[in-house]
Motif scaffolding. Sequence first.
Motif, PDB file in Angstrom:
ATOM      1  N   ARG A   1      -2.079  11.365 -11.024  1.00  0.00           N
ATOM      2  CA  ARG A   1      -3.153  10.372 -10.984  1.00  0.00           C
ATOM      3  C   ARG A   1      -4.353  10.948 -10.241  1.00  0.00           C
ATOM      4  NH1 ARG A   1       1.430   7.175 -10.436  1.00  0.00           N
ATOM      5  NH2 ARG A   1       1.592   5.628 -12.082  1.00  0.00           N
ATOM      6  N   ARG A   2      -5.532  10.758 -10.808  1.00  0.00           N
ATOM      7  CA  ARG A   2      -6.788  11.138 -10.166  1.00  0.00           C
ATOM      8  C   ARG A   2      -7.316   9.876  -9.500  1.00  0.00           C
ATOM      9  NH1 ARG A   2      -9.162  15.367  -8.007  1.00  0.00           N
ATOM     10  NH2 ARG A   2     -11.385  15.446  -8.304  1.00  0.00           N
ATOM     11  N   ARG A   3      -7.516   9.932  -8.198  1.00  0.00           N
ATOM     12  CA  ARG A   3      -7.961   8.762  -7.439  1.00  0.00           C
ATOM     13  C   ARG A   3      -9.353   8.987  -6.867  1.00  0.00           C
ATOM     14  NH1 ARG A   3      -3.810   5.228  -6.387  1.00  0.00           N
ATOM     15  NH2 ARG A   3      -1.742   6.027  -6.918  1.00  0.00           N
ATOM     16  N   LYS A   4     -10.036   7.868  -6.594  1.00  0.00           N
ATOM     17  CA  LYS A   4     -11.380   7.927  -6.025  1.00  0.00           C
ATOM     18  C   LYS A   4     -11.507   6.858  -4.952  1.00  0.00           C
ATOM     19  CE  LYS A   4     -16.249   7.415  -7.178  1.00  0.00           C
ATOM     20  NZ  LYS A   4     -17.206   7.100  -8.236  1.00  0.00           N
TER      21      LYS A   4
ATOM     22  N   LEU B   1     -13.538   4.222  -2.953  1.00  0.00           N
ATOM     23  CA  LEU B   1     -14.683   3.369  -3.252  1.00  0.00           C
ATOM     24  C   LEU B   1     -15.682   3.328  -2.092  1.00  0.00           C
ATOM     25  CD1 LEU B   1     -12.807   0.449  -5.028  1.00  0.00           C
ATOM     26  CD2 LEU B   1     -14.007   2.385  -6.071  1.00  0.00           C
ATOM     27  N   GLU B   2     -15.265   3.797  -0.910  1.00  0.00           N
ATOM     28  CA  GLU B   2     -16.148   3.816   0.261  1.00  0.00           C
ATOM     29  C   GLU B   2     -17.022   5.071   0.291  1.00  0.00           C
ATOM     30  OE1 GLU B   2     -16.385   1.459   2.801  1.00  0.00           O
ATOM     31  OE2 GLU B   2     -15.087   0.156   1.631  1.00  0.00           O
ATOM     32  N   CYS B   3     -16.395   6.260   0.166  1.00  0.00           N
ATOM     33  CA  CYS B   3     -17.156   7.507   0.346  1.00  0.00           C
ATOM     34  C   CYS B   3     -17.261   8.348  -0.937  1.00  0.00           C
ATOM     35  CB  CYS B   3     -16.545   8.353   1.461  1.00  0.00           C
ATOM     36  SG  CYS B   3     -14.944   9.084   1.075  1.00  0.00           S
ATOM     37  N   GLY B   4     -16.516   7.981  -1.995  1.00  0.00           N
ATOM     38  CA  GLY B   4     -16.608   8.701  -3.258  1.00  0.00           C
ATOM     39  C   GLY B   4     -15.707   9.919  -3.379  1.00  0.00           C
ATOM     40  N   TYR B   5     -14.919  10.219  -2.349  1.00  0.00           N
ATOM     41  CA  TYR B   5     -14.022  11.374  -2.372  1.00  0.00           C
ATOM     42  C   TYR B   5     -12.969  11.204  -3.476  1.00  0.00           C
ATOM     43  CZ  TYR B   5     -10.761  14.907  -0.595  1.00  0.00           C
ATOM     44  OH  TYR B   5      -9.933  15.993  -0.462  1.00  0.00           O
ATOM     45  N   LYS B   6     -12.621  12.300  -4.160  1.00  0.00           N
ATOM     46  CA  LYS B   6     -11.628  12.264  -5.234  1.00  0.00           C
ATOM     47  C   LYS B   6     -10.472  13.194  -4.905  1.00  0.00           C
ATOM     48  CE  LYS B   6     -15.109  11.381  -8.748  1.00  0.00           C
ATOM     49  NZ  LYS B   6     -15.764  11.882  -9.949  1.00  0.00           N
ATOM     50  N   TRP B   7      -9.255  12.783  -5.285  1.00  0.00           N
ATOM     51  CA  TRP B   7      -8.062  13.603  -5.066  1.00  0.00           C
ATOM     52  C   TRP B   7      -6.986  13.228  -6.082  1.00  0.00           C
ATOM     53  CZ3 TRP B   7      -9.271   9.256  -2.431  1.00  0.00           C
ATOM     54  CH2 TRP B   7      -8.289   8.303  -2.226  1.00  0.00           C
ATOM     55  N   ASN B   8      -5.954  14.069  -6.155  1.00  0.00           N
ATOM     56  CA  ASN B   8      -4.836  13.840  -7.077  1.00  0.00           C
ATOM     57  C   ASN B   8      -3.600  13.406  -6.308  1.00  0.00           C
ATOM     58  OD1 ASN B   8      -6.271  14.726  -9.344  1.00  0.00           O
ATOM     59  ND2 ASN B   8      -5.703  16.839  -8.969  1.00  0.00           N
ATOM     60  N   THR B   9      -2.802  12.554  -6.944  1.00  0.00           N
ATOM     61  CA  THR B   9      -1.477  12.233  -6.425  1.00  0.00           C
ATOM     62  C   THR B   9      -0.481  12.521  -7.534  1.00  0.00           C
ATOM     63  OG1 THR B   9      -1.687   9.904  -7.066  1.00  0.00           O
ATOM     64  CG2 THR B   9      -2.246  10.471  -4.795  1.00  0.00           C
ATOM     65  N   VAL B  10       0.741  12.864  -7.137  1.00  0.00           N
ATOM     66  CA  VAL B  10       1.800  13.185  -8.088  1.00  0.00           C
ATOM     67  C   VAL B  10       2.952  12.217  -7.879  1.00  0.00           C
ATOM     68  CG1 VAL B  10       3.418  14.958  -8.871  1.00  0.00           C
ATOM     69  CG2 VAL B  10       1.167  15.621  -8.006  1.00  0.00           C
ATOM     70  N   GLU B  11       3.408  11.589  -8.950  1.00  0.00           N
ATOM     71  CA  GLU B  11       4.517  10.658  -8.881  1.00  0.00           C
ATOM     72  C   GLU B  11       5.829  11.429  -8.783  1.00  0.00           C
ATOM     73  OE1 GLU B  11       6.124   7.905 -12.294  1.00  0.00           O
ATOM     74  OE2 GLU B  11       4.248   7.127 -11.488  1.00  0.00           O
TER      75      GLU B  11
ATOM     76  N   ASP C   1      -8.053   8.297 -13.467  1.00  0.00           N
ATOM     77  CA  ASP C   1      -7.428   9.004 -14.584  1.00  0.00           C
ATOM     78  C   ASP C   1      -5.934   9.107 -14.309  1.00  0.00           C
ATOM     79  OD1 ASP C   1      -7.267  10.412 -16.999  1.00  0.00           O
ATOM     80  OD2 ASP C   1      -7.553  12.340 -16.011  1.00  0.00           O
ATOM     81  N   ARG C   2      -5.142   9.041 -15.363  1.00  0.00           N
ATOM     82  CA  ARG C   2      -3.693   9.146 -15.236  1.00  0.00           C
ATOM     83  C   ARG C   2      -3.196   9.967 -16.406  1.00  0.00           C
ATOM     84  NH1 ARG C   2      -0.290   6.549 -17.946  1.00  0.00           N
ATOM     85  NH2 ARG C   2       1.839   6.173 -17.393  1.00  0.00           N
TER      86      ARG C   2
ATOM     87  N   GLN D   1       0.848  -1.183   0.000  1.00  0.00           N
ATOM     88  CA  GLN D   1       0.000   0.000   0.000  1.00  0.00           C
ATOM     89  C   GLN D   1       0.888   1.238   0.000  1.00  0.00           C
ATOM     90  OE1 GLN D   1      -3.241  -0.688  -0.140  1.00  0.00           O
ATOM     91  NE2 GLN D   1      -3.760   1.426  -0.420  1.00  0.00           N
ATOM     92  N   ILE D   2       0.593   2.175  -0.882  1.00  0.00           N
ATOM     93  CA  ILE D   2       1.357   3.406  -0.995  1.00  0.00           C
ATOM     94  C   ILE D   2       0.579   4.518  -0.320  1.00  0.00           C
ATOM     95  CG2 ILE D   2       2.381   5.031  -2.635  1.00  0.00           C
ATOM     96  CD1 ILE D   2       2.592   2.663  -4.586  1.00  0.00           C
ATOM     97  N   GLU D   3       1.283   5.477   0.264  1.00  0.00           N
ATOM     98  CA  GLU D   3       0.665   6.537   1.065  1.00  0.00           C
ATOM     99  C   GLU D   3      -0.503   7.232   0.367  1.00  0.00           C
ATOM    100  OE1 GLU D   3       1.942  10.760   3.062  1.00  0.00           O
ATOM    101  OE2 GLU D   3       3.467   9.249   2.711  1.00  0.00           O
ATOM    102  N   GLY D   4      -0.367   7.577  -0.907  1.00  0.00           N
ATOM    103  CA  GLY D   4      -1.414   8.293  -1.623  1.00  0.00           C
ATOM    104  C   GLY D   4      -2.654   7.474  -1.897  1.00  0.00           C
ATOM    105  N   ASP D   5      -2.586   6.157  -1.633  1.00  0.00           N
ATOM    106  CA  ASP D   5      -3.722   5.274  -1.892  1.00  0.00           C
ATOM    107  C   ASP D   5      -4.802   5.367  -0.824  1.00  0.00           C
ATOM    108  OD1 ASP D   5      -2.406   4.423  -4.116  1.00  0.00           O
ATOM    109  OD2 ASP D   5      -1.870   2.473  -3.324  1.00  0.00           O
ATOM    110  N   GLN D   6      -4.497   5.900   0.339  1.00  0.00           N
ATOM    111  CA  GLN D   6      -5.468   5.966   1.426  1.00  0.00           C
ATOM    112  C   GLN D   6      -6.328   7.222   1.297  1.00  0.00           C
ATOM    113  OE1 GLN D   6      -3.714   5.789   5.292  1.00  0.00           O
ATOM    114  NE2 GLN D   6      -5.682   5.618   6.316  1.00  0.00           N
ATOM    115  N   CYS D   7      -7.634   7.052   1.447  1.00  0.00           N
ATOM    116  CA  CYS D   7      -8.560   8.176   1.340  1.00  0.00           C
ATOM    117  C   CYS D   7      -8.279   9.204   2.426  1.00  0.00           C
ATOM    118  CB  CYS D   7     -10.001   7.693   1.453  1.00  0.00           C
ATOM    119  SG  CYS D   7     -11.216   9.038   1.393  1.00  0.00           S
TER     120      CYS D   7
END
Length: 61
Positions: free
Chosen positions: A32-35, A37-47, A20-21, A2-8
């Motif tokens: 990367r645009r992440r969502k 699956l529990e609450c629907g919140y969306k955020w971006n992560t940067v590699e 989206d990537r 599990q990577i840090e940005g993967d947690q809501c």
Amino acid sequence: MQIEGDQCRRCGSLQTEVIDRRYRKKVDRVIRRRKCLECGYKWNTVEVYAEDWERISRAGR
């Protein structure tokens, strides 16, 4: 693994997906645009590449 940005950031769930990537040539990064699956919140992560991370880490000492 599990990577840090993967947690809501809202509910803390680890159940997320990349929706989206995109490569941003101007900043030479993958965004990367992440969502959640529990609450629907969306955020971006940067590699950040390992060599860049080392440079950033050394500069912060």
